[in-house]
Enzyme design. Sequence first.
Site, PDB file in Angstrom:
ATOM      1  N   ARG A 123      50.811  29.635  84.222  1.00  0.00           N
ATOM      2  CA  ARG A 123      52.083  30.290  83.896  1.00  0.00           C
ATOM      3  C   ARG A 123      53.185  29.251  83.852  1.00  0.00           C
ATOM      4  NH1 ARG A 123      56.527  32.435  86.634  1.00  0.00           N
ATOM      5  NH2 ARG A 123      57.500  34.204  85.568  1.00  0.00           N
ATOM      6  N   ARG A 125      56.475  41.534  57.353  1.00  0.00           N
ATOM      7  CA  ARG A 125      57.294  41.590  58.564  1.00  0.00           C
ATOM      8  C   ARG A 125      56.627  40.832  59.712  1.00  0.00           C
ATOM      9  NH1 ARG A 125      58.976  47.285  60.934  1.00  0.00           N
ATOM     10  NH2 ARG A 125      56.752  47.304  61.405  1.00  0.00           N
ATOM     11  N   TYR A 172      53.773  42.365  67.189  1.00  0.00           N
ATOM     12  CA  TYR A 172      52.741  43.323  66.792  1.00  0.00           C
ATOM     13  C   TYR A 172      53.140  44.035  65.513  1.00  0.00           C
ATOM     14  CZ  TYR A 172      55.484  47.382  68.410  1.00  0.00           C
ATOM     15  OH  TYR A 172      56.431  48.352  68.558  1.00  0.00           O
ATOM     16  N   GLU A 198      69.025  53.000  66.712  1.00  0.00           N
ATOM     17  CA  GLU A 198      67.772  53.532  66.153  1.00  0.00           C
ATOM     18  C   GLU A 198      67.094  54.366  67.230  1.00  0.00           C
ATOM     19  OE1 GLU A 198      65.014  50.307  65.197  1.00  0.00           O
ATOM     20  OE2 GLU A 198      65.781  49.148  66.888  1.00  0.00           O
ATOM     21  N   LYS A 219      59.709  42.158  65.948  1.00  0.00           N
ATOM     22  CA  LYS A 219      58.851  43.226  66.493  1.00  0.00           C
ATOM     23  C   LYS A 219      57.997  42.670  67.634  1.00  0.00           C
ATOM     24  CE  LYS A 219      56.017  47.039  64.758  1.00  0.00           C
ATOM     25  NZ  LYS A 219      56.718  48.131  65.423  1.00  0.00           N
TER      26      LYS A 219
HETATM   27  N1  PMP Z   1      62.458  50.876  65.156  1.00  0.00           N
HETATM   28  C1  PMP Z   1      61.715  50.602  66.240  1.00  0.00           C
HETATM   29  C2  PMP Z   1      62.382  50.191  67.495  1.00  0.00           C
HETATM   30  C3  PMP Z   1      60.309  50.720  66.182  1.00  0.00           C
HETATM   31  O1  PMP Z   1      59.563  50.442  67.267  1.00  0.00           O
HETATM   32  C4  PMP Z   1      59.709  51.158  64.970  1.00  0.00           C
HETATM   33  C5  PMP Z   1      58.222  51.335  64.864  1.00  0.00           C
HETATM   34  N2  PMP Z   1      57.485  50.293  65.356  1.00  0.00           N
HETATM   35  C6  PMP Z   1      60.531  51.429  63.878  1.00  0.00           C
HETATM   36  C7  PMP Z   1      61.905  51.277  64.001  1.00  0.00           C
HETATM   37  C8  PMP Z   1      59.954  51.883  62.562  1.00  0.00           C
HETATM   38  O2  PMP Z   1      59.341  50.830  61.877  1.00  0.00           O
HETATM   39  P1  PMP Z   1      58.142  51.078  60.890  1.00  0.00           P
HETATM   40  O3  PMP Z   1      58.612  52.055  59.859  1.00  0.00           O
HETATM   41  O4  PMP Z   1      57.868  49.759  60.293  1.00  0.00           O
HETATM   42  O5  PMP Z   1      57.009  51.626  61.706  1.00  0.00           O
END
Ligand code: PMP
Length: 286
Positions: A101, A52, A33, A182, A150
């Site tokens: 599935r 991305r 996503y 993070e 992502k």
């Molecule tokens: N790290 C994680 C785990 C996230 O989910 C996000 C936002 N989706 C970010 C960092 C920040 O990414 P962005 O600046 O592209 O929204």
Amino acid sequence: MTRTVYLNGEYLPETEAHVSIFDRGFVMGDGVYEVTSVLQGKLLDFDGHCLRLNRSLGELGMKNPLSREAWLEIHRKLVELNGIDEGMVYLQVTRGNPGDRDFAYPPEGTPQTVVLFTQAKPGLADNPQARQGIRVISIPDLRWARRDIKTVQLLYPSMAKMEAKHRGVDDAWFTEDGFVTEGTSNNTYIVKGGKIITRPLSQDILHGITRASLLRYAAEAQMQIEERPFTIAEAQAADEAFFTSASAFVMPVIEVDGVTLGSGRPGPVATRLRELYLEESLKSAI
Ligand code: PMP
């Protein structure tokens, strides 16, 4: 108001957009996503998000179902149809519906599922939380090891956000091997002696689009940046801390695991970076 959403080539009322129970996104978390912010009716960092998306799909062996131009057209049309001035566009691509599935990927040519919808968020730019600052706790990072992709597998970040809420704070920062990786849905930074410190890119973290733009703007503004991992103890002893994401932009952090940072108010560097990001990203918004 019933939103108009996009599903596999069609613009539909949200109540009429249906995805199969066998969709790989639903049964396997097999999808990726993106979230792109909208300010003044325009898309921020659109090309970064598009690149991305392409990378996430590639890492999972999926093709990109649409061109940049087609993605842009859908984003713009949804923003227009739903009258979004401030908010975001969510997009998701899954490996589609194999009709049953099965762990094995569906046969070549199985159509992917493409979903986009908007969320109106008035007050996104002028967010009161940015004036007050955010309080975070640390939580062990128990996510899978490909956080650079992502994917829609957001259960652990959801659990961490709920844990933060139960403990009376706003959000959580993940730690691994003694260092902050993070935030639950953002990239993390501390400021010490005017220097901006943030973990370097690797498979351990999502390569934030806001992070990339902000570090570029900060470097252009002659600010000092050091890309290295930092600990919770360092964060607690820092002058300032903040995080970045597409929907929060630059968000000051004023407390880490119960320890107040500096004056307990958003610091000058985070405040300046928020202004800088909003100003610069609006210039290139499309
Ligand atoms: N790290 C994680 C785990 C996230 O989910 C996000 C936002 N989706 C970010 C960092 C920040 O990414 P962005 O600046 O592209 O929204």
